[in-house]
Design a protein around this motif. Sequence first.
Motif, PDB file in Angstrom:
ATOM      1  N   THR A 139     -11.883  10.944   5.321  1.00 47.05           N
ATOM      2  CA  THR A 139     -12.881   9.965   4.872  1.00 47.05           C
ATOM      3  C   THR A 139     -12.212   8.738   4.266  1.00 47.05           C
ATOM      4  N   GLN A 142     -10.883   6.563   7.056  1.00 50.25           N
ATOM      5  CA  GLN A 142     -11.977   5.792   7.644  1.00 50.25           C
ATOM      6  C   GLN A 142     -12.353   4.619   6.747  1.00 50.25           C
ATOM      7  N   GLU A 143     -12.409   4.847   5.434  1.00 50.67           N
ATOM      8  CA  GLU A 143     -12.732   3.773   4.505  1.00 50.67           C
ATOM      9  C   GLU A 143     -11.707   2.646   4.591  1.00 50.67           C
ATOM     10  N   ARG A 145      -9.839   1.847   7.155  1.00 51.14           N
ATOM     11  CA  ARG A 145     -10.028   1.127   8.427  1.00 51.14           C
ATOM     12  C   ARG A 145     -11.217   0.180   8.333  1.00 51.14           C
ATOM     13  N   GLU A 146     -12.297   0.635   7.730  1.00 49.95           N
ATOM     14  CA  GLU A 146     -13.512  -0.190   7.615  1.00 49.95           C
ATOM     15  C   GLU A 146     -13.303  -1.378   6.687  1.00 49.95           C
ATOM     16  N   ARG A 147     -12.450  -1.222   5.693  1.00 54.36           N
ATOM     17  CA  ARG A 147     -12.176  -2.298   4.746  1.00 54.36           C
ATOM     18  C   ARG A 147     -11.012  -3.177   5.198  1.00 54.36           C
ATOM     19  N   GLY A 148     -10.558  -2.948   6.407  1.00 56.59           N
ATOM     20  CA  GLY A 148      -9.478  -3.771   6.941  1.00 56.59           C
ATOM     21  C   GLY A 148      -8.110  -3.422   6.360  1.00 56.59           C
TER      22      GLY A 148
END
Length: 151
Positions: A139, A142-143, A145-148
């Motif tokens: 998780t 993933q966070e 990756r989503e936050r760049g």
Amino acid sequence: MQKIFAFLFMAVLAIPATAQQAEDANGMFDPQIVFSSDEADLSEFLWIKRPLIVFADTPADPRYIQQMEYISQRLDDLDARDVVVLTDTDPSANSDLRRKFRPRGFMLVLTGKDGTIYLRKPFPWDVREISRTIDKLPTRQQEMRERGGGS
């Protein structure tokens, strides 16, 4: 000797309180991330925060004092990883956390946002090592990756 431990314990608790009252650039206060186990329920944090639970039989336990020093020195690192710290130093209260995790003396437990137990340690652990463990979680990956790739 007990007065010294009591003083040290109060000093350790004062450090996070001071750090949590610092204002950010927008004039907002940083969120509090350290709670007593009687102030919070694990279900409150499901899919929102990663609970890091610190158990001890007394707040004067040197391992507890050392762990809280580690935590207070790097609150920002924990906050960036959505960690909330729960402390339980009263075995006689028989809290829900004690019934669930069944600690014997000092114990450090890290659970994920999904409630999975990812770490149990019978001794203090540096926040850098805790952060590395968190950064390996799916998780958290993933966070990031989503936050760049931030934090």
